[in-house]
Design a protein around this motif. Structure first.
Motif, PDB file in Angstrom:
ATOM      1  N   ALA A   1       0.939  -1.161   0.120  1.00  0.00           N
ATOM      2  CA  ALA A   1       0.177   0.063   0.068  1.00  0.00           C
ATOM      3  C   ALA A   1       0.951   1.095  -0.042  1.00  0.00           C
ATOM      4  O   ALA A   1       0.600   2.105  -0.786  1.00  0.00           O
ATOM      5  N   VAL A   2       1.988   1.284   0.844  1.00  0.00           N
ATOM      6  CA  VAL A   2       2.659   2.317   1.060  1.00  0.00           C
ATOM      7  C   VAL A   2       3.605   2.672  -0.541  1.00  0.00           C
ATOM      8  O   VAL A   2       3.634   3.763  -1.067  1.00  0.00           O
ATOM      9  N   LEU A   3       3.915   1.422  -0.878  1.00  0.00           N
ATOM     10  CA  LEU A   3       4.538   1.498  -2.288  1.00  0.00           C
ATOM     11  C   LEU A   3       3.830   2.151  -3.377  1.00  0.00           C
ATOM     12  O   LEU A   3       4.438   2.989  -4.255  1.00  0.00           O
ATOM     13  N   ALA A   4       2.698   1.503  -3.355  1.00  0.00           N
ATOM     14  CA  ALA A   4       1.611   1.880  -4.736  1.00  0.00           C
ATOM     15  C   ALA A   4       1.494   3.512  -4.389  1.00  0.00           C
ATOM     16  O   ALA A   4       1.427   4.186  -5.469  1.00  0.00           O
ATOM     17  N   ALA A   5       1.189   3.778  -3.046  1.00  0.00           N
ATOM     18  CA  ALA A   5       0.553   5.095  -2.757  1.00  0.00           C
ATOM     19  C   ALA A   5       1.950   6.117  -3.253  1.00  0.00           C
ATOM     20  O   ALA A   5       1.454   7.304  -3.787  1.00  0.00           O
ATOM     21  N   THR A   6       2.993   5.647  -2.627  1.00  0.00           N
ATOM     22  CA  THR A   6       4.015   6.647  -3.312  1.00  0.00           C
ATOM     23  C   THR A   6       4.510   6.736  -4.666  1.00  0.00           C
ATOM     24  O   THR A   6       4.621   7.708  -5.045  1.00  0.00           O
ATOM     25  N   VAL A   7       4.592   5.552  -5.353  1.00  0.00           N
ATOM     26  CA  VAL A   7       4.842   5.615  -6.791  1.00  0.00           C
ATOM     27  C   VAL A   7       3.604   6.530  -7.329  1.00  0.00           C
ATOM     28  O   VAL A   7       4.047   7.191  -8.498  1.00  0.00           O
ATOM     29  N   ILE A   8       2.448   6.062  -7.219  1.00  0.00           N
ATOM     30  CA  ILE A   8       1.355   6.935  -8.035  1.00  0.00           C
ATOM     31  C   ILE A   8       1.460   8.265  -7.738  1.00  0.00           C
ATOM     32  O   ILE A   8       1.311   9.107  -8.630  1.00  0.00           O
ATOM     33  N   THR A   9       1.549   8.657  -6.327  1.00  0.00           N
ATOM     34  CA  THR A   9       1.681   9.946  -6.210  1.00  0.00           C
ATOM     35  C   THR A   9       2.842  10.906  -6.960  1.00  0.00           C
ATOM     36  O   THR A   9       2.329  11.949  -7.175  1.00  0.00           O
TER      37      THR A   9
END
Length: 205
Positions: free
Chosen positions: A148-156
């Protein structure tokens, strides 16, 4: 995820997003065609596809795609063909009469769908995330929060780079869109870029 590891993820994600590709070209084309504000719809479509790639990798299906040459080639050639199609269509499109602000109002759903397909039909993203995600995931810790952290970071990061860099950079070319000759030239430039990316996607193994 530790702060040091997260900051490494931020730096790596920024480097990836700043690397020009089909998504950047699509974003710039949307910004020129429909304006900087409305280009966000295409960017959001690209992020949904990016999230789908992360989910596929997290579920382990990415291993199947990477290990199956036939499946990989089918998706790869489909993505390449779609990019070439977009390029040819843009290259041949007629210059529209200049409007207020020099932009045309393409429906939001149309831009969203195109952004989704541009990123979704790129299987190299799945293979990339197969190599990328293990660097930032600790198997001994709960996996869902880490993904979740990885996805949120990369997408942001990708939204910020696409909207405030590539889409904003395209605004500098906005004056050209007020002339028919300028619109025609830009259509051919971006059409050629789409075709070039599609050919490279098909040719590079």
């Amino acid at each position: 995820m530790s702060w040091s590891l997260w900051l490494t993820l931020v730096a790596t994600g920024a480097l990836i997003s700043f690397t020009p590709g089909a998504g950047a070209i699509n974003t710039m084309a949307n910004s020129l065609g429909s304006g900087w504000t409305r280009s966000i719809w295409g960017i959001l479509g690209q992020q949904v596809a990016l999230l789908a790639h992360i989910v596929v990798v997290a579920a382990g299906v990415g291993v199947l795609v990477a290990s199956s040459p036939v499946l990989f080639d089918v998706i790869r050639y489909a993505g390449a063909a779609y990019l070439v199609y977009l390029g040819v269509r843009q290259f041949r499109s007629r210059a529209a009469a200049a409007r207020v602000g020099g932009v045309q109002r393409e429906p939001a759903w149309s831009m969203f769908r195109r952004g989704l397909l541009v990123n979704l039909t790129n299987p190299k993203a799945v293979v990339f995330f197969l190599a990328f995600t293990p660097q930032f995931i600790r198997p001994e810790q709960p996996l869902l929060p880490q993904y979740a952290v990885l996805a949120a970071t990369v997408i942001t990061i990708d939204v910020v780079v696409m909207w405030f860099f590539f889409a904003a950079a395209a605004r500098g070319l906005g004056r050209l869109t007020q002339r028919e000759s300028g619109q025609r030239a830009l259509n051919r430039v971006f059409g050629g870029l789409f075709v070039g990316v599609g050919v490279l996607l098909a040719a590079v193994h």
